[in-house]
Each structure stands twice: as C-alpha cells, then as structure tokens.
Design a protein around this motif. Structure first.
Motif, PDB file in Angstrom:
ATOM      1  N   TRP A 248       0.969  -1.349   0.100  1.00 19.66           N
ATOM      2  CA  TRP A 248      -0.180  -0.059   0.061  1.00 19.66           C
ATOM      3  C   TRP A 248       0.803   1.423   0.055  1.00 19.66           C
ATOM      4  O   TRP A 248       1.934   1.133   0.515  1.00 19.66           O
ATOM      5  N   ASN A 249       0.341   2.314  -0.483  1.00 21.86           N
ATOM      6  CA  ASN A 249       0.953   3.523  -0.254  1.00 21.86           C
ATOM      7  C   ASN A 249       0.993   4.335   0.908  1.00 21.86           C
ATOM      8  O   ASN A 249       0.164   3.967   1.738  1.00 21.86           O
ATOM      9  N   SER A 250       2.048   5.204   1.353  1.00 28.15           N
ATOM     10  CA  SER A 250       1.773   5.726   2.594  1.00 28.15           C
ATOM     11  C   SER A 250       0.832   7.139   2.391  1.00 28.15           C
ATOM     12  O   SER A 250       0.524   7.438   1.247  1.00 28.15           O
ATOM     13  N   ASN A 251       0.511   7.339   3.580  1.00 30.62           N
ATOM     14  CA  ASN A 251      -0.275   8.736   3.527  1.00 30.62           C
ATOM     15  C   ASN A 251      -0.236   9.131   5.275  1.00 30.62           C
ATOM     16  O   ASN A 251       0.530   8.337   5.864  1.00 30.62           O
ATOM     17  N   ILE A 252      -0.761  10.087   5.495  1.00 29.88           N
ATOM     18  CA  ILE A 252      -0.554  10.662   6.861  1.00 29.88           C
ATOM     19  C   ILE A 252      -1.391   9.603   7.872  1.00 29.88           C
ATOM     20  O   ILE A 252      -0.974   9.830   9.039  1.00 29.88           O
ATOM     21  N   SER A 253      -1.881   8.947   7.492  1.00 25.88           N
ATOM     22  CA  SER A 253      -2.650   7.930   8.393  1.00 25.88           C
ATOM     23  C   SER A 253      -2.010   6.344   8.357  1.00 25.88           C
ATOM     24  O   SER A 253      -2.437   5.638   9.202  1.00 25.88           O
ATOM     25  N   HIS A 254      -1.329   5.980   7.302  1.00 28.53           N
ATOM     26  CA  HIS A 254      -0.502   4.894   7.112  1.00 28.53           C
ATOM     27  C   HIS A 254       0.845   5.030   6.759  1.00 28.53           C
ATOM     28  O   HIS A 254       1.207   5.403   5.625  1.00 28.53           O
ATOM     29  N   ILE A 255       1.482   5.029   7.714  1.00 32.12           N
ATOM     30  CA  ILE A 255       3.082   5.353   7.565  1.00 32.12           C
ATOM     31  C   ILE A 255       3.932   4.277   7.525  1.00 32.12           C
ATOM     32  O   ILE A 255       4.202   3.606   8.453  1.00 32.12           O
ATOM     33  N   ASN A 256       4.681   4.210   6.317  1.00 34.63           N
ATOM     34  CA  ASN A 256       5.663   3.197   5.925  1.00 34.63           C
ATOM     35  C   ASN A 256       7.005   3.584   6.252  1.00 34.63           C
ATOM     36  O   ASN A 256       7.221   4.893   5.683  1.00 34.63           O
ATOM     37  N   LEU A 257       7.803   2.799   6.916  1.00 37.68           N
ATOM     38  CA  LEU A 257       9.172   3.184   7.252  1.00 37.68           C
ATOM     39  C   LEU A 257      10.242   2.217   7.040  1.00 37.68           C
ATOM     40  O   LEU A 257       9.746   1.148   7.255  1.00 37.68           O
TER      41      LEU A 257
END
Length: 356
Positions: A248-257
């Motif tokens: 999934w892509n990142s956004n302000i509610s789903h943060i990939n690091l």
C-alpha cells in the motif's frame, strides 16, 4: 520467562557466535530477552534463537531487530501494542502498530554487500583458516589496510608464528613490525601518517573458554575508506528490496518506514542515495548545490511507498545496544515528522535540502 531461563537462552544463542566468551554480552542479551518476553514480543526471542546458528552477518540482522524492537517498546510504553510480523499480511512488515489513530509499518533491512565487502569476507575467512592452524590458545583481532593482499597475509602469518610468545595481551602491534622503543610510538606515527602498515593486530586472553588454536574474532579497516558511488548503489539496492513489504502507499494515516543499521555508513552516503547526488552549480543566475534526480526518493515507484528511512547507529560498542536514530524524510512527507517521532524516538532529521 524467569531470570535463569533468560540467561540460559542467551548463552545458547551466543554459543554459536564469536560472542560466546563475553559475560557482558550474555548479561545484556538475557536482560533484553526477559524484557521482550514480558511485553508480549516473545516472537523476537524465538526468531533470534532459531537463527543463531547461521552466519554471523545474518545473526547480526536478527540482533538488530531485537535491539530496535526493544527501543520501540521503551519509547512507546506498554499501552501501545507493537506486533512483530503479524500473519494477517501477505508479506508482513517487521513491526506494525497503531498509535493516536495512525498505523505504523516498519521494515528492517540490512544493507547489501558490495564487491569490496565480498572481497573482504573472503580474506577474513582465509585468515581465519590459516590462524586456526597455529597452536596458540588466544583470540586475535586484525585491522587491514585497503591494499592488504593474499601475499601480505602469507607474510603476516609467518611473522605471527615467528613472534609468538612475545606479544602482550590487549596491545596493538603493526605489521610489518616497526623497530621502535615501545609500541605506543607505532600508534603515534600511524595516527600522524608517518607509517603506512599493512595490518594492526591485537591479542586477547579468553575469559571463560579454553582455546587450543589462535582464533580470529574480528577484522576491520585500518583507515576510513571512501567508496563514492558503490556505497550509494548498495543502499538503494537494499531499499528497493525492502519496499516489497509495503503493498500500500503511504499517507498521513498509514506511515511506511524503513530502518537499517548504518554504523559503517555516514550521513552523506545515505543522503546521496536517498535524495540524489549533490551537484555544485555556479552560473550567472545560480550559485549553490542542487540534487541530481537519481535518488531513491526521486523514483516514481518509491516516492509514495516510504515516508522515510531511519539510519540506526549503536549508542554502545556492544552487540546489545540501543540506537541513535537519524530520519531521512521523504520530501513529500516532511509535514508528518512529528507524527513519526511520536512512534520512533528520532534524534535527528535530515531533509532534501540539507547537505550533511
């Protein structure tokens, strides 16, 4: 898990590594095992135990997860649930959590070896084999010059055999041997650049284990090296592999690091790999530095996937250690640096416009 069981597990894990002789590392690991067991991350202990019999490099990768998981729990407290590789994902990220209405996904990644690293590993293995043929029950550490060759290795082994019994424990000796009044003069001349030895060797007395042969415990570099280009390629290749964990892509509610141990890499190397090579420009209309669009974050396949990359550097020289954390933030997500810091205890932030 009680203290005795934690100690036994730590001893079992380290028994297959070069750290088996260290009381300090055993105590540190036992304490960390007990901590993770008590906060519901026993899976980290199991995965470490199951992978302690492989190569030292793979073992260090799992130790990194063990250390980083401990840091996450200590920063967030017991009220925040942190999961390790939850099986509800097709390819689960290493750490998953929800805090303050935000989902965090962290993938750990070891940096890939380059051609130079592979050459060094071969030299290390050959050195280890040759030293084990010497009947001398001590540990030895060796730092190598960049141009150290197999011929140098043959001569080094011959010199060690010739001088056995004259070496003092925990004292640095240079190869080829310098004719000096005392060993400290050699170190001073080396630091001043007055001598360019091929290797530096140090002998260590075992504390617990009885050794019958000379045992190589570590190799390193005599001087800091510069591998511009190759290092950046290693870092980018490693990160490309890591993003496969994010479907999934990142956004302000789903943060990939992505988090990676970076003790052997400086901020400039990582910055150039992520943001692009810095190009100095001087013209009538502009004088300064711009980024070449060849960085990891500049690739359209990656820019929406990862909010940032965290470089982990040990606070202690020991195997079990907390980390100092430097966040290289994706330019598209600079507005959520504080949100990331709420979950990961970030010590420093480096942005696209900064030149470390």
């Amino acid at each position: 898990m009680n203290e005795l069981n934690s100690r036994q597990l730590a001893e079992s894990i380290l028994s297959n590594t070069t750290y088996k002789n260290s009381l300090e590392e055993t105590e540190r690991l036992a304490e960390q095992i007990s901590f993770l067991e008590n906060v519901g991350l026993s899976e980290l202990n199991k995965i470490l135990a199951n992978n302690s019999k492989g190569s030292l490099r793979n073992f260090r990768d799992f130790i990194a997860e063990h250390n980083f998981g401990t840091d996450l729990v200590k920063h967030n407290g017991l009220t925040t649930v942190i999961e390790y590789e939850p099986n509800r994902f097709n390819r689960p990220p290493d750490f998953v959590s929800e805090k303050g209405g935000v989902s965090f996904y962290v993938q750990m990644k070891a940096l890939s070896s380059g051609e130079r690293d592979n050459r060094r590993v071969k030299l290390h293995n050959k050195l280890k084999q040759e030293l084990q043929k010497i009947n001398y029950g001590k540990f030895i550490s060796i730092d190598l010059a960049e141009d150290f060759s197999e011929l140098d290795m043959t001569n080094l082994i011959a010199e060690i055999r010739e001088k056995l019994g004259t070496y003092k424990d925990n004292q640095d000796y240079f190869f080829p041997a310098e004719e000096l009044d005392d060993a400290s003069q050699g170190e001073q001349q080396f630091l001043l650049g007055l001598i360019e030895p091929k290797a530096r060797i140090t002998f260590h007395q075992p504390n617990m284990q009885v050794l019958s042969n000379l045992t190589l415990v570590s190799t390193g570099d005599l001087r800091m090296i510069e591998l511009t280009g190759e290092v950046e390629a290693q870092i980018k290749n490693s990160l490309v592999k890591a993003i496969g964990a994010f479907e999934w892509n990142s956004n302000i509610s789903h943060i990939n690091l992505i988090a990676m141990e970076a003790d052997r890499y400086d901020d400039t190397d990582i910055s150039e790999a992520l943001f692009g090579t810095s190009v100095h420009i001087k013209s009538s209309s502009f004088h300064g530095v711009r980024r070449d669009p060849n960085g990891f974050f500049g690739d359209t396949k990656h820019i929406q996937k990862v909010c940032g990359v965290i470089a982990l550097r040990r606070n202690d020289s020991t195997l079990i250690s907390s980390y100092r954390k430097t966040l290289f933030i994706n330019p598209n997500y600079e507005s959520i640096v504080d949100t990331i810091g709420n979950f990961v205890d970030i010590d420093e932030v480096i942005t696209y416009t900064q030149l470390p």
